[in-house]
Design a protein around this motif. Structure first.
Motif, mmCIF file in Angstrom:
data_model
loop_
_atom_site.group_PDB
_atom_site.id
_atom_site.type_symbol
_atom_site.label_atom_id
_atom_site.label_comp_id
_atom_site.label_asym_id
_atom_site.label_seq_id
_atom_site.Cartn_x
_atom_site.Cartn_y
_atom_site.Cartn_z
ATOM 1 N N ALA A 25 0.838 -1.195 0.000
ATOM 2 C CA ALA A 25 0.000 0.000 0.000
ATOM 3 C C ALA A 25 0.873 1.244 0.000
ATOM 4 O O ALA A 25 2.028 1.211 0.444
ATOM 5 N N ARG A 26 0.305 2.327 -0.485
ATOM 6 C CA ARG A 26 1.048 3.582 -0.564
ATOM 7 C C ARG A 26 0.083 4.752 -0.371
ATOM 8 O O ARG A 26 -1.063 4.705 -0.827
ATOM 9 N N ALA A 27 0.559 5.778 0.302
ATOM 10 C CA ALA A 27 -0.238 6.984 0.467
ATOM 11 C C ALA A 27 -0.212 7.765 -0.832
ATOM 12 O O ALA A 27 0.809 7.816 -1.532
ATOM 13 N N ASP A 28 -1.345 8.347 -1.174
ATOM 14 C CA ASP A 28 -1.483 9.148 -2.384
ATOM 15 C C ASP A 28 -2.463 10.274 -2.078
ATOM 16 O O ASP A 28 -3.669 10.112 -2.254
ATOM 17 N N GLY A 29 -1.941 11.374 -1.561
ATOM 18 C CA GLY A 29 -2.815 12.487 -1.188
ATOM 19 C C GLY A 29 -3.770 12.068 -0.078
ATOM 20 O O GLY A 29 -3.342 11.511 0.924
ATOM 21 N N PRO A 30 -5.081 12.258 -0.267
ATOM 22 C CA PRO A 30 -6.046 11.958 0.795
ATOM 23 C C PRO A 30 -6.500 10.498 0.818
ATOM 24 O O PRO A 30 -7.523 10.164 1.397
ATOM 25 N N ARG A 31 -5.725 9.616 0.182
ATOM 26 C CA ARG A 31 -6.130 8.209 0.105
ATOM 27 C C ARG A 31 -4.915 7.289 0.230
ATOM 28 O O ARG A 31 -3.778 7.725 0.115
ATOM 29 N N ILE A 32 -5.216 6.026 0.453
ATOM 30 C CA ILE A 32 -4.204 4.971 0.436
ATOM 31 C C ILE A 32 -4.602 4.016 -0.674
ATOM 32 O O ILE A 32 -5.757 3.577 -0.736
ATOM 33 N N LEU A 33 -3.667 3.715 -1.566
ATOM 34 C CA LEU A 33 -3.932 2.844 -2.700
ATOM 35 C C LEU A 33 -3.164 1.532 -2.565
ATOM 36 O O LEU A 33 -2.071 1.504 -2.012
ATOM 37 N N TYR A 34 -3.748 0.467 -3.076
ATOM 38 C CA TYR A 34 -3.107 -0.848 -3.121
ATOM 39 C C TYR A 34 -3.799 -1.658 -4.213
ATOM 40 O O TYR A 34 -4.861 -1.257 -4.711
#
Length: 126
Positions: A25-34
């Motif tokens: 997972a990785r932080a991307d602005g106001p969200r976490i993506l995976y």
């Protein structure tokens, strides 16, 4: 991206837990993506980008997220959607989930929930 963003402890824990469970997972602005790979349904075997809003993991793992972010091309017969905190080309789907089986690690249980939801996606029309 995670290293350039100052994250609350619970959000970093969500990222660490998801990564340890096999979904980096990785932080991307106001969200976490995976990414996930569903094992059933129209998208079985395909890598599907997904995520959650940072503000939804502020009490992780005690309180799991509610919304599942998915590309807008992933469609369902019935779902409630909006686009708050979503990356461009994504929408989020309202999905009730309670972490009740404590014999499974919270991140693995969450991944099972997301994969299960994505397994009911409908095939794209030709």
């Amino acid at each position: 991206m995670t290293d350039t963003q100052d994250l609350p402890e619970a959000a970093q824990q969500f990222i660490d837990d998801m990564t340890a469970a096999g979904a980096p997972a990785r932080a991307d602005g106001p969200r976490i993506l995976y990414d996930i790979t569903p094992v059933n349904g129209a998208l079985a075997g395909q890598v599907v980008a997904t995520g959650v809003s940072l503000n939804e993991v502020q009490s992780w793992p005690a309180v799991p997220p509610h919304w599942i972010h998915l590309p807008e091309t992933v469609r369902f017969e019935q779902t409630n959607i909006d686009s708050s905190d979503c990356a461009p080309g994504f929408v989020r789907h309202s999905r009730d989930y309670n972490y009740t089986d404590t014999s499974i690690a919270p991140a693995r249980a969450w991944l099972s929930h997301v994969r299960g939801f994505v397994s009911i996606a409908i095939a794209e029309e030709a």
